[in-house]
Scaffold this active site. Structure first.
Site, short mmCIF file in Angstrom:
data_model
loop_
_atom_site.label_atom_id
_atom_site.label_comp_id
_atom_site.label_asym_id
_atom_site.label_seq_id
_atom_site.Cartn_x
_atom_site.Cartn_y
_atom_site.Cartn_z
N ARG A 111 12.25 2.32 -26.72
CA ARG A 111 13.00 2.53 -25.47
C ARG A 111 14.05 1.46 -25.24
O ARG A 111 13.81 0.29 -25.51
CB ARG A 111 12.03 2.53 -24.29
CG ARG A 111 11.16 3.76 -24.26
CD ARG A 111 10.52 3.88 -22.91
NE ARG A 111 9.79 5.14 -22.84
CZ ARG A 111 9.61 5.81 -21.71
NH1 ARG A 111 10.08 5.34 -20.59
NH2 ARG A 111 8.94 6.94 -21.72
N PRO A 142 -2.79 3.52 -4.03
CA PRO A 142 -1.98 3.91 -5.15
C PRO A 142 -2.46 3.68 -6.56
O PRO A 142 -2.49 4.60 -7.31
CB PRO A 142 -0.66 3.25 -4.89
CG PRO A 142 -0.62 3.11 -3.43
CD PRO A 142 -2.02 3.05 -2.97
N GLU A 143 -2.68 2.52 -7.01
CA GLU A 143 -2.76 2.37 -8.47
C GLU A 143 -4.17 2.67 -9.01
O GLU A 143 -5.10 2.88 -8.24
CB GLU A 143 -2.24 0.99 -8.88
CG GLU A 143 -0.84 0.75 -8.30
CD GLU A 143 -0.20 -0.54 -8.73
OE1 GLU A 143 -0.35 -0.92 -9.89
OE2 GLU A 143 0.44 -1.18 -7.89
#
Length: 300
Positions: free
Chosen positions: A164, A2-3
């Site tokens: 955010r 994944p990463e």
DNA sequence: CATTTATCCTGTAAGC
DNA sequence: TGCTTACAGGATAAAT
């Protein structure tokens, strides 16, 4: 795998072992592997047949192989786009050896050398033939530059992060803000910066955010140097070998074990249907501040 | 609009 | 020893 560091390990393997070779044929063994290729599996196989792999590129967790038509001696225009999902692997195999259980797509080459096997137990990964995608496939135009790219604009990303209201961890995992970071390296970077994952992005000072991205860059670079992180045989390079960064993880997957910095037992908390690991001492929980709406509600 | 959730899969490990 | 449940490194459409 994944990463970013794990995907980069794969990219390097592809550059070394399949760049310059011509695809003789592709076999789609599981339709889900090409589900995002709208024209279907047959079109996918026909499109890659006879193409020369011109290189191997990456942005965040996406990989693509620019393709050039054989004989045309031209520049690559199209590309084979790959996302490994949760359990995808690209493995070299000897053509006369049997395919293992989870091989979803196999690419054979005109040189009859080792073939390439897209292997994916959980089938979250996928392949797409990206027309005109040699430089940057349109399908991933929403993916932001990753922290190891020269075009990565840290100041701009920090400004967006600080605007955010969601948690800083959700922001780190948002591939349209910054790409390549997943659950492991988000937790590790937050630990390095001594920031709790649940802090709102807007609560971070500019220096704290800068510390966080320093942590991100460091942990990605160190993991890459170690060949990536793997806990089991699912996360391996094109030759099936595991990286050894898992032994360097400070908090991820280490619930109850001592924080390498202060010795306090690592804590695990629920986060978005998965886990967030942190040090209870180095990364204190943010104090919950009532929102404007809550204040109004309670005062009446 | 920004942000959160539910979902797509298979396999393994833990709990009863 | 089964059987059930929780969980796994991701992305995205749908819901709030």
């Amino acid at each position: 795998m994944p990463e970013l560091p794990e995907v980069e390990v794969v990219r390097r393997g592809l550059e070394r072992h399949v760049a310059g070779r011509t695809i003789r044929a592709a076999q789609v063994l599981h339709p889900r592997a090409v589900r995002r290729h709208q024209p279907g599996a047959e079109d996918f196989a026909a499109a890659v047949r006879g193409q020369v792999i011109a290189g191997a590129r990456r942005r965040g967790k996406y990989l693509w192989l620019p393709l050039a038509s054989a004989g045309a001696a031209g520049v690559a225009e199209d590309a084979l786009l790959v996302h490994l999902g949760m359990s995808g692997q690209l493995l070299l195999g000897e053509p006369d050896r049997p395919l293992s259980a989870h091989v979803r797509v196999r690419f054979e080459f005109t040189d009859l050398g080792p073939d390439l096997r897209f292997t994916d137990q959980r089938t979250f990964g996928h392949l797409v033939y990206a027309r005109g995608g040699a430089v940057l496939p349109a399908l991933i135009s929403h993916i932001a530059p990753d922290p190891l790219e020269p075009t990565f604009d840290e100041a701009a990303v920090i400004a967006k992060l600080r605007a955010r209201h969601g948690t800083v961890k959700a922001a780190l995992l948002d591939q349209s803000l910054v790409s390549g970071i997943g659950n492991i390296y988000a937790d590790e970077a937050l630990w390095r910066a001594k920031i709790h994952w649940a802090r709102p992005g807007s609560s971070l000072t500019r220096p704290a955010a800068a510390r966080l991205f320093a942590g991100v860059r460091e942990v990605l670079a160190e993991a890459l140097a170690a060949g990536g992180t793997s806990f089991d045989s699912l996360y391996v390079n094109v030759n099936g070998e595991s990286g050894y960064f898992s032994r360097s993880l400070a908090v991820y997957g280490r619930e109850g074990k001592p924080c390498p910095r202060c010795g306090a037992p690592v804590r695990r908390e629920k986060f978005a249907n998965r886990s967030a690991y942190s040090c209870p001492v180095c990364q204190p929980r943010p104090r919950v501040r009532a929102s404007v709406r809550d204040l109004r509600h309670h005062s009446t």
